[in-house]
Design an enzyme around this catalytic site. Structure first.
Site, short mmCIF file in Angstrom:
data_model
loop_
_atom_site.label_atom_id
_atom_site.label_comp_id
_atom_site.label_asym_id
_atom_site.label_seq_id
_atom_site.Cartn_x
_atom_site.Cartn_y
_atom_site.Cartn_z
N SER A 1 69.27 42.20 26.71
CA SER A 1 68.03 41.50 27.03
C SER A 1 67.49 41.92 28.39
CB SER A 1 68.27 39.99 26.95
OG SER A 1 67.05 39.28 27.00
N ASP B 1 63.32 39.94 16.39
CA ASP B 1 64.65 39.31 16.34
C ASP B 1 64.60 37.82 16.66
OD1 ASP B 1 64.17 39.26 19.05
OD2 ASP B 1 65.88 40.47 19.62
N HIS C 1 55.68 61.72 18.07
CA HIS C 1 55.81 60.90 19.28
C HIS C 1 54.64 59.92 19.38
CE1 HIS C 1 57.07 59.86 23.33
NE2 HIS C 1 55.80 59.97 23.71
#
Length: 631
Positions: free
Chosen positions: A195, A459, A503
């Site tokens: 994190s 998440d 990219h």
């Protein structure tokens, strides 16, 4: 694990030591290989936001309660004192929003050592609820890692990066930690950051660039850091940070959202997690430090490319903040017609407008915190003497980089705010929340919302757009492998070699998933940058706060490292073709077949104290041979 673990470690004497670093160098002959004794490697853990214990460094008498604060008493986190002496606890936590100094009556400082990051609030009930790195350390102990091989580098997660160095000399100490580990054990270190710990490590790398002579910078990195594992890194920020700024996030603690907001806005680190645009960068601070005149004056200026103004939402799924303000302000009047006079005006803000302070300027007349936030934003971030942290990441110049995150969970990406009618700090209320779900954006009520919805979500804490930025570190040819997370026989493994990757664009595994099966998807590149490896791991249904406790992640780290030490390794990454049990805990009883599952690896072996059949299923003593399949 008993006799079977001893058998494994006896057969492969260096394997146990390898787990400590949770990452890897390549066994093939190239620059990624560590030429030396792998038992000399060290593991450096950099925890995330609110993941380090804070202890009091004051004597504070708390009225109406027998619980006072004395030196070395836990402050973060002691729920008993939080419940019984919340005002005292608040004094020990809060910082001055302008100069980041402690409250006059109480100060707190980060604890040190591994105990500071394992359980935040130790206790029979509170311990399991506040566990952070405890399970990770259990794995290390289970596989025989030496105590001095794992080093935690806790920090005061309330501070901005400049204040970390100014008050605690944190980055000087971190540099000494790497150098001490090298001298003590004789080898480089593996960095394992979670994190906001990744933001801290990024700042360290930029600070180090100015601390060391330019010609020795890469040499120092190669000598001291073998691999970097970025776990759950908010590479482009997290929208939850701005939610905390405007309304407060309690993290399940027994405090009001108003109190949580006061604390959050006193911590300058809250802005470190602010969402920002991928299209806006700052000047190269490294070169401006060695130039003079106008170059120095302009070193903190944002530069946004054309895409920022041609595309919507700064590349994010939607506008992050939509906020109603009274129509009497000049900002509102400029956006209204005469027919709208007297009605509240809805203003929307992109990630760029959050990071550059436009939001706080727009609500300055209606929110007392706006001036303080603007002060922190300019002084501690835009005018940072090292670099502006609210700019996109480039691939760290480290030999081996692994970016790991959870995905495919419903995640907040935008908010609607309105005046609540209550006094500060409860003056804003969230009227709606925008979530990213796979293929669409939905409101809290379930209504589909327009925006840039993607096929993958975040998440639960950090949106996918931010987590997956590290896919830009991959080269034009990427090997993709998708495998089930549980132990498997390889029948459901999907592979795509040399997938095209442009990219700046996302790369997604276009593979069929079985229902109700969690997968882990590997994106691997060892060719585009000579002597360097880059990998991205996506773990299905793994949330941000629990990923460091994931046994699947620990297993993959362990196998990758075991593969790397083998002189006969045929590839630069461990094969994903099959996954069998590695520990006794991975063996279980198959009630359908009335025997232990995975008979090739596990057997029924009762030990006194086993209370169910699954506990008696253990690895076979000859199971060390199973590791040969991963070479």
């Amino acid at each position: 694990m008993g006799a079977n673990l001893k058998s494994i470690t006896a057969s492969f004497t260096v394997i146990a030591v390898f787990f400590l670093i949770c990452g890897g160098g390549a066994a093939v002959e190239d620059e990624t290989e560590f030429h030396g004794d792998y038992s000399k490697l060290s593991g450096i853990i950099i925890p995330g936001f609110a993941s380090t214990q804070l202890r009091a460094w004051s004597i504070l008498d708390c009225p109406y309660t027998p619980l006072d604060f004395n030196p070395l008493d836990l402050v973060w986190l002691d729920t008993t004192k939080l419940l019984s002496a919340v005002n005292c606890w608040y004094k020990c936590m809060v910082l001055d929003p302008y100069n980041q100094t402690d409250h006059p009556e109480c100060k707190s400082r980060p604890d040190s050592g591994l105990s500071a990051i394992t359980e935040l609030d130790p206790g029979y009930i509170t311990g399991p609820l506040s566990t952070v790195w405890k399970e990770w350390l259990k794995w290390c102990v289970e596989f025989g890692i030496e105590a001095n091989a794992i080093v935690a580098v806790p920090y005061d997660w309330r501070l901005s990066p400049t204040k970390l160095e100014e008050r605690d000399l944190y980055f000087h100490k971190l540099k000494l930690t790497f150098e001490t580990a090298l001298k003590l054990r004789g080898g480089p270190s593996i960095v394992f950051a979670h994190s906001m710990g990744n933001n801290v490590f990024r700042y360290f790398l930029e600070w180090l660039r100015l601390e060391i002579a330019p010609k020795h910078y890469l040499e120092w990195l190669d000598q001291h850091i073998h691999a970097y594992f970025a776990v759950g890194a908010p590479l482009l920020g997290s929208v939850e940070a701005i939610k905390s700024t405007l309304s407060g996030v309690t993290f399940g603690l027994p405090v009001s959202e108003g109190t949580a907001r006061l604390l959050s806005n006193s911590f300058a680190s809250s802005l470190w997690l602010m969402p920002f645009s991928k299209n806006c960068i700052g000047d190269n601070t490294f070169w401006t430090h060695f130039s003079g005149g106008a170059a120095k004056k302009d070193k903190r200026v944002y530069h946004c490319n054309d895409e920022e103004y041609q595309s919507k939402y700064s590349g994010w799924p939607t506008n992050i903040i939509n906020i109603e303000i009274p129509s009497t302000s000049e900002t509102a009047l400029a956006n209204m017609t005469s027919m709208e006079c007297g009605l509240p005006t809805l203003l929307s803000f992109t990630a760029r407008e959050l990071a550059d302070g436009t939001l706080f300027k727009a609500i300055e007349d209606y929110d007392p915190d706006s001036k303080r936030m603007l002060h922190q934003l300019k002084k501690l971030y835009h005018d940072d003497p090292v670099f502006n942290p609210l700019t996109p990441w480039e691939r760290p110049p480290i030999k081996n980089v692994f970016c790991i995150y959870g995905a495919h969970l419903k995640t907040e990406v935008g908010y609607y705010f309105a005046p609540s009618g209550k006094p500060y700090p409860d003056n804003w209320i969230i009227t709606d929340v925008i979530y990213e779900t796979e293929g669409s954006l939905v409101s809290r009520s379930g209504t589909v919302v327009d925006g840039n919805a993607g096929p993958i979500t975040g998440d639960e804490t950090v949106p996918y757009h931010s987590l997956s930025w590290c896919k830009n570190w991959l080269g034009p040819k990427v090997n993709i492998t998708m495998a089930p997370q549980p132990e498997h026989d390889g029948s459901d493994v999907h592979v795509e070699l040399n997938a095209e990757h442009e990219h700046g664009s996302d790369i997604i595994a276009n593979m069929t998933k079985a229902p109700r099966v969690k997968y882990i998807t590997f994106y691997e590149d060892s060719e585009s940058i000579p002597g360097k490896r880059t990998a991205v791991w996506e773990l299905d249904k793994t949330n941000h706060r629990n990923i460091v406790r994931s046994p699947v992640l620990m297993r993959e780290l362990w196998l990758q490292m075991w593969h790397d030490i083998q002189p006969g390794a045929k590839s630069k990454f461990v094969t994903k073709a099959k996954r069998g049990p590695l520990r006794d805990a991975d063996c279980y009883w198959d009630y359908g077949k009335a025997c232990c599952a995975w008979q090739e690896y596990c057997e029924y072996r009762y030990s006194f104290g086993d209370v169910h059949l699954g506990q008696s299923c253990r690895l076979r003593n000859t199971s060390a041979n199973m590791l040969l399949q991963y070479i």
